[in-house]
Design an enzyme around this catalytic site. Structure first.
Site, short mmCIF file in Angstrom:
data_model
loop_
_atom_site.label_atom_id
_atom_site.label_comp_id
_atom_site.label_asym_id
_atom_site.label_seq_id
_atom_site.Cartn_x
_atom_site.Cartn_y
_atom_site.Cartn_z
N LEU A 73 0.75 -1.33 0.17
CA LEU A 73 -0.14 -0.09 0.01
C LEU A 73 0.87 1.39 0.08
O LEU A 73 0.67 2.24 -0.77
CB LEU A 73 -1.00 0.07 1.25
N SER A 130 -9.55 -13.19 12.11
CA SER A 130 -9.75 -11.75 12.32
C SER A 130 -9.93 -11.31 13.82
O SER A 130 -10.78 -12.17 14.56
CB SER A 130 -10.97 -11.36 11.39
N ARG A 150 -5.34 -5.77 21.83
CA ARG A 150 -4.69 -6.95 21.37
C ARG A 150 -3.27 -7.46 22.52
O ARG A 150 -3.22 -8.67 22.95
CB ARG A 150 -3.80 -6.85 19.96
N HIS A 159 2.71 -10.23 14.70
CA HIS A 159 1.86 -9.83 13.76
C HIS A 159 2.44 -8.44 12.98
O HIS A 159 2.31 -8.38 11.71
CB HIS A 159 0.64 -9.59 14.08
N GLU A 163 4.90 0.42 6.69
CA GLU A 163 5.42 -0.38 8.01
C GLU A 163 6.54 -0.09 8.15
O GLU A 163 7.17 -0.33 9.48
CB GLU A 163 4.70 -1.92 7.96
#
Ligand SMILES: Cc1cc2nc3c(=O)[nH]c(=O)nc-3n(C[C@H](O)[C@H](O)[C@H](O)COP(=O)(O)OP(=O)(O)OC[C@H]3O[C@@H](n4cnc5c(N)ncnc54)[C@H](O)[C@@H]3O)c2cc1C
Ligand code: SF4
Ligand code: FES
Lengths: 646, 253
Positions: A44, A285, A338, A409, A433
Site C-alpha cells: 500500500l 480476524s 490485543r 503480527h 510499515e
C-alpha cells in the site's frame, strides 16, 4: 545540533500540516520530468507513492521481490481501514481519531505525525472509491462501517474480509496505469540489496535480478523504501514468507537510524502451532472476539486430559470453564486490546491450562452466541473465517470451540523519519510499515492500511518536493560512479561469501533457532536476564550460521535458498538490536512488556518520567555496539494516563 | 480431527533448471508427514531433505500462505491447486492425501506462462493485460467525497465477487485452450459494475481482450473448466458480460 531534527512545524496542532505545506518548496512540472525517484516495495505504501509521484511527472522506478506488485503483503490484511469520516454521525472527528491512536499507542508516538494521519484519512476513502474499490455498502447505497477494538466509534471501512486486497488492487491499478504510460518502470522479482550514497546523499540502489542472478545498479535523485515489517525475525508470524527487514537494515547500515525496534505487535487470535512442521501462522480476524468467548478449564486435571486428547472441550461443563478475560477485565471482557489479550492467554498457558497437545492454545467459543443469536447470524458474520479455520484444522467451529494462540503480527518499530518522512540520510525516505512513525508502542486495528496509503498518496508526494527542489540542477545519476562500483563489489562479495560457506545445514535450521530464542526471550514478556541471554544466543547462532549454512543451487539462477540466506543473515542482526532496545526500555508500554515494570496485579506499568522518548539506534560498524540517541516526545494536546481495561 | 502421520509418500515432480533447458520428472520419497501440515509445508520438508542430500531443492512460487496473494501455483495430480475445492495450493492440507500415494506436481502449462525454473512460471502476461486497461483513469487528489454517488448494494457486492480474483492463473492452467477469459472478465466486471469504472467499460474490454490475444492466450470455447478450478469461485457469467461489452465496443467502432 543533534542528528535528530524532527522538523515538526510550529503552530497549533490542527494547523501544522497546512502551514507546512504552504512553507515547503515545490518543483515545477518541467523540472519534475528531469528527476528520477526509486520506490522499493509495492505494498500500500509503495504502490500508492509510485503511482502518485509518476502522476506528478517524476520518473519512477519501482521494485518488488514478487512476480507482481499486486502480491505485496498488504494483500493479506483482512479487517478494514480507519478514517475520520463521521459518516455514522457518532461524533467521530479528526481529533478523536488522533487521540485514539496516541492513546492506543500508549503515548509513544509523535503528536504532529499522528494528527496529520488522522487529518488526511478521509481523503483516502474518497480516493479509493474513485479508483473502484468495492467497499461494503448499506442498502441505501452509502458506505458501511464496522467497529474495531480499542475505540468507541464506528469508523472502519471494509471490503468483506479482504480489505487489504481491495485497497492494494486499487493502488496497483493506479500503478499499472502509470506503467502503461511509461512513467513508471516496474522491476518485478528484483531484490534491493543496498542503498548507494554519493556525497552523503542517497543516489540509488543495488538490486539482484532474482531470475538471472545478475547484480544491477539503479540511480535516482531520491530513494523511497516501502518494504514492510520485520516480524519474520521470529520465524513464525502472520507475515508472508518473503516479508523481511533487509532493505530497512541496509538503510540502517548506511546511516539511517532505527527506532523502537523492540515494539512489535502480538496478535491474540491466530491458529496455534500444530507441531514442528509449521512454516507460518494464520491470523483469525480480531472481529471474532465480538461474539466468541475466550476460556480455558478451571481445573488443571481437565487441562491435562485435553492435552492428552482424552476429553474434548464440550465434555467440560460451564461451571468448570474459566472465562479469564471476563474474570480479569469485567468492563472490556473479551474485547480488551490485543496486547492485553495476548498476555492473558500466555499467562494461563504458562500456568499449565493450555488446551492443545502442546499446551499452547486457549478456546474461543461460539456456542453461547449461537445459542443466543442462532447459527445463521453467526454464519453470516463469520462464514468465510469459519470455513478457513475448518480447512486448516479440520475442526468445525460451529460444533466445537476454535483454538487460538497469540502470534507475531506487526512491527511498530522501524526506520526513523522526520516529519517529511525522510530518514537521517538525505534523499532516503521510508514509508508504510517500514518506518516507525505513527503507532507508538501498539497499533490499533485497521490503522496500518490507513498509514500506508496516507504516506503514499497524500504525504510523501508533497514532502519529497521540498528536498528535490534543491536537486533540479543535479544531472541524471551516473551508475558508473565509484560509489556504485564499491557498493556492487560489497554486495557481490557478501553473496559469494554466503554461497561459499558450503556448510551442512539449511537456512531454515538457523531461522528456526533464531525464532525460538526471540519468542522465548524477546516475545510477549521480557526481562533483563532473558534479554541478555537472547543477545548471547544470537551471537552464537550468527557465528554458526556464517560457518555452517549450506546454500545449494547456482548464483546465476533463480535461487530461493540464497534469497532466504541473505534475509536470515539480516534477521540475526535485527534480532540482536531488538533485544538491546528492549533491554534499554525498562518499562512496560503497549506491546512491550517488561516483567520488572508491572503493577501488583501483573498489568503493564509505563514509566513516563524516564521513557517518554523514541529510541534511535545508530550503526557503528560490524561487531561494534550501536549508539543510542533519544528523541524526546512532547505532548501538548493530550494528557498522559495509564491505560485501564478493568 | 486428530492429525495422523503419512508414513511414506512418493513425490513425482517436474524439474527444469531454467527457461531454456529441457525438463523432466524426478521422483523423491518423503516420510512422516503430518496430515495437519499444509502441502507447502510438505514441500519445505522435502526441500530441506534434498539440501541435506546435496540435491538442488525444488523451486516453487509462494508468499502469503493464506490463499490471498495468488503467488502459489502448483498443478497437483492433474488439477491446478490440487484435489480440494475453493482453495489455493497453500491452503491445501496433507489430509487430502493417502499414505503410500504418489503425488505428481507440475507447473502451470501454458504458452503465455513460460517456465522459469522447476515449478515457477512467468506470469508477466497477466501484468500486461491489466496494464492495457484494467484501471480507472483517475489521478490522486481532486476526487469527490466518497458518498457523493450512492451505489446499489447488489452491484457493489457483484463487483466485489469479481474483484476477489487473486491473479493466480489457475483458470489458464485448467483450460485446454489456455484462455485467460475468466481472469480478464473478472477485472472487466469488477470495474464495469461500479459507476466509477463504467465510464471506460467499453474501451477497457476491447483493449484487454486484444492484449490477451496478442500475448498468445487461447480463445474461450466455453468448457467451464476455469470456473471449476478457480480458488475464488469467479463465475463464468463474467465471461458472458465481457463478451457483451466487447461486442458493443466493436460495433460502435
Ligand atoms: C494477516 C494480516 C492482516 C492484517 N490486517 C490488517 C487490517 O485489517 N487493517 C490494517 O490496517 N492493517 C492490517 N495488517 C497490517 C498491514 O497489512 C500492513 O502493515 C501493511 O499492509 C504494510 O504495508 P506496506 O506497504 O508498508 O508493506 P508491504 O505490503 O509488506 O509491502 C512490502 C513491499 O516491499 C517489497 N520488498 C520487501 N523487501 C524488498 C527488497 N529487499 N527488495 C525489493 N522489494 C522488497 C515487497 O515485494 C512488497 O512489495 C495486517 C497484516 C497481516 C500480516
Ligand atoms: S479467475 Fe480465478 S483462477 Fe483465474 S486468476 Fe483469478 S482467481 Fe485465479
Ligand atoms: S501463497 Fe499466497 S495464495 Fe498461496
Amino acid at each position: 545540533m543533534s542528528i535528530l531534527e524532527s522538523k515538526i512545524p510550529a503552530g497549533p496542532l490542527a494547523e501544522k500540516w497546512n502551514n507546512h505545506k504552504s512553507a515547503i518548496k515545490v518543483v515545477s512540472p518541467a523540472n519534475k520530468r528531469k528527476l528520477e525517484i526509486i520506490v522499493v516495495g509495492t505494498g500500500l505504501g509503495g504502490a500508492s507513492a509510485a503511482a502518485s509521484l509518476a502522476e506528478l511527472g517524476y520518473n519512477v522506478k519501482a521494485f518488488c521481490y514478487q512476480d507482481s506488485p499486486r502480491r505485496a503483503h498488504s494483500i493479506a490484511a483482512q479487517g478494514g481501514i480507519n478514517a475520520a469520516k463521521n459518516y455514522q454521525n457518532d461524533n467521530d472527528s479528526v481529533f478523536r481519531l488522533f487521540y485514539d491512536t496516541i492513546k492506543g499507542g500508549d503515548y509513544r508516538a509523535r503528536e504532529a505525525n499522528v494528527y496529520r494521519l488522522a487529518e488526511v484519512s478521509p481523503n483516502i476513502i474518497d480516493q479509493c472509491v474513485a479508483q473502484g474499490v468495492p467497499f461494503g455498502r448499506e442498502y441505501g447505497g452509502l458506505l458501511d462501517n464496522r467497529s474495531f477494538g480499542g475505540v468507541l466509534v464506528s469508523r472502519t471501512f471494509y471490503a468483506r474480509g479482504q480489505t487489504g486486497q481491495q485497497l492494494l488492487i486499487g493502488a496497483y491499478q493506479a500503478l499499472n496505469r502509470q506503467i502503461s504510460k511509461g512513467n513508471v518502470e516496474m522491476f518485478n522479482r528484483h531484490e534491493m540489496l543496498d542503498v548507494v550514497k554519493i556525497d552523503g546523499k542517497a543516489r540509488g540502489i543495488i538490486a539482484r535480478d532474482m531470475v538471472s542472478g545478475e547484480i544491477k545498479r539503479f540511480g535516482a535523485h531520491a530513494v523511497v523504501v516501502a518494504t514492510g515489517g520485520y516480524g519474520n525475525v521470529f520465524f513464525l508470524s502472520t507475515n508472508a514468507m518473503g516479508s523481511n527487514g533487509s532493505a530497512a537494515w541496509q538503510c540502517y547500515k548506511q546511516g539511517a537510524l532505527m527506532s523502537n525496534p523492540c515494539f512489535v505487535q502480538i496478535h491474540p487470535t491466530c491458529i496455534p502451532v500444530h507441531g514442528d512442521q509449521q512454516s507460518k501462522l494464520t491470523l483469525m480476524s480480531e472481529s471474532l472476539r465480538n461474539d466468541g468467548r475466550v476460556w480455558v478449564p478451571k481445573k488443571k486435571e481437565d487441562a491435562v486430559k485435553l492435552q492428552k486428547g482424552e476429553i474434548r472441550a464440550n465434555d467440560i461443563p460451564d461451571e468448570d470453564r474459566d472465562f479469564y478475560l471476563e474474570r480479569r477485565y469485567p468492563s472490556y471482557g473479551n474485547l480488551v486490546p490485543r496486547d492485553v489479550a495476548s498476555r492473558a492467554a500466555k499467562e494461563r498457558c504458562d500456568e499449565g491450562f493450555g488446551v492443545n497437545g502442546e499446551g499452547k492454545a486457549v478456546f474461543l467459543d461460539f456456542k453461547y452466541s449461537i445459542e443466543r443469536l442462532g447459527k445463521d447470524v453467526i454464519e453470516a458474520r463469520y462464514g468465510n473465517l469459519f470455513q478457513m479455520y475448518e480447512k486448516i484444522t479440520d475442526v468445525d467451529p460451529y460444533k466445537e470451540p476454535m483454538m487460538i494462540y497469540p502470534a507475531i503480527h506487526y512491527s511498530m518499530g522501524g526506520t526513523w523519519v522526520d516529519y517529511n518522512l525522510m530518514t537521517t540520510v538525505p534523499g532516503l525516505y521510508s514509508i508504510g510499515e517500514a518506518n516507525f512513525s505513527d503507532h507508538g508502542a501498539n497499533r490499533l486495528g485497521a490503522s496500518a492500511l490507513m498509514q500506508g496509503l496516507a504516506d503514499g498518496y497524500f504525504i510523501l508526494p508533497y514532502t519529497i518536493g521540498d528536498y528535490l527542489a534543491d536537486e533540479i540542477m543535479t544531472p541524471k545519476i551516473d551508475v558508473k560512479a565509484p560509489e556504485f562500483d564499491a557498493a556492487e563489489r560489497a554486495v557481490s562479495g557478501r553473496i559469494e561469501k554466503l554461497f561459499n560457506i558450503k556448510g551442512s545445514k539449511p537456512v531454515d535450521y538457523f531461522h528456526k533457532k533464531l525464532g525460538q530464542t526471540m519468542w522465548d526471550n524477546v516475545g510477549m514478556a521480557r526481562n533483563a536476564e532473558g534479554l541478555k541471554k537472547a543477545i548471547t544466543d544470537i551471537k552464537e547462532i550468527r557465528a554458526e550460521f556464517w560457518k555452517d549454512v549450506r546454500i545449494p543451487g547456482e548464483l546465476n539462477n533463480l535461487n530461493p535458498e540464497l534469497e532466504k540466506a541473505g534475509r536470515v543473515a539480516d534477521f540475526l542482526d535485527i534480532g540482536e538490536l531488538m533485544a538491546r532496545d528492549a533491554l534499554d526500555r525498562n518499562e512496560s508500554c503497549g506491546g512491550h512488556f517488561r516483567e520488572e515494570s508491572a503493577t501488583e496485579e501483573g498489568e503493564a506499568k509505563r514509566n513516563d518520567e524516564k521513557f517518554t522518548y523514541v529510541s534511535c539506534w545508530e550503526y557503528k560498524g560490524e561487531g561494534e555496539e550501536p549508539t543510542l540517541h533519544k528523541e524526546d516526545l512532547v505532548f501538548e494536546n493530550v494528557k498522559l494516563t495509564q491505560r485501564s481495561y478493568k | 480431527m486428530a492429525d495422523k502421520i503419512l508414513k511414506k509418500l512418493k513425490i513425482k515432480v517436474w524439474r527444469q533448471n531454467n527457461a531454456k533447458s529441457k525438463g523432466k520428472f524426478e521422483t523423491y520419497t518423503i516420510e512422516n508427514i503430518s496430515t495437519g501440515s499444509s502441502f507447502l509445508e510438505m514441500m519445505d520438508i522435502l526441500n530441506n531433505q534434498l539440501i541435506e542430500e546435496g540435491i538442488d531443492p525444488i523451486a516453487f512460487d509462494h508468499d502469503c500462505r493464506e490463499g490471498i496473494c495468488g503467488t502459489c501455483s502448483l498443478y497437483i495430480n492433474g488439477r491446478p491447486h490440487g484435489p480440494d475445492t475453493e482453495v489455493t495450493t497453500c491452503q491445501l492440507h496433507m489430509r487430502k492425501f493417502k499414505d503410500g500415494e504418489t503425488i505428481t506436481i507440475e507447473p502451470w502449462r501454458a504458452r503465455a506462462f513460460p517456465v522459469i525454473k522447476d515449478l515457477v512460471v512467468d506470469r508477466t502476461a497477466f501484468e500486461k493485460i491489466l496494464q492495457a486497461g484494467g484501471f480507472v483513469s483517475v489521478n490522486t487528489g481532486g476526487v469527490p467525497d466518497a458518498n457523493t454517488i450512492p451505489i446499489n448494494r447488489d452491484d457493489a457486492e457483484e463487483s466485489m465477487d469479481a474483484a476477489a480474483c487473486i491473479g493466480c492463473g489457475a483458470c489458464v492452467a485448467a483450460c485446454k485452450n489456455s484462455s485467460a477469459m475468466l481472469f480478464v472478465s473478472a477485472k472487466v466486471s469488477h470495474l464495469a459494475k461500479l459507476p466509477q469504472g463504467k465510464v471506460e467499460a467499453k474501451s477497457r474490454a476491447k483493449n484487454m481482450v486484444s492484449k490477451m490475444d496478442e500475448l498468445g492466450f487461447g480463445g474461450c470455447t466455453n468448457t467451464q473448466a476455469c470456473e471449476a478450478e478457480c480458488p475464488k469461485s469467479i463465475s463464468i457469467t463474467n465471461i458472458a458480460r465481457l463478451n457483451r461489452e466487447y461486442l458493443v465496443a466493436r460495433i460502435s467502432e
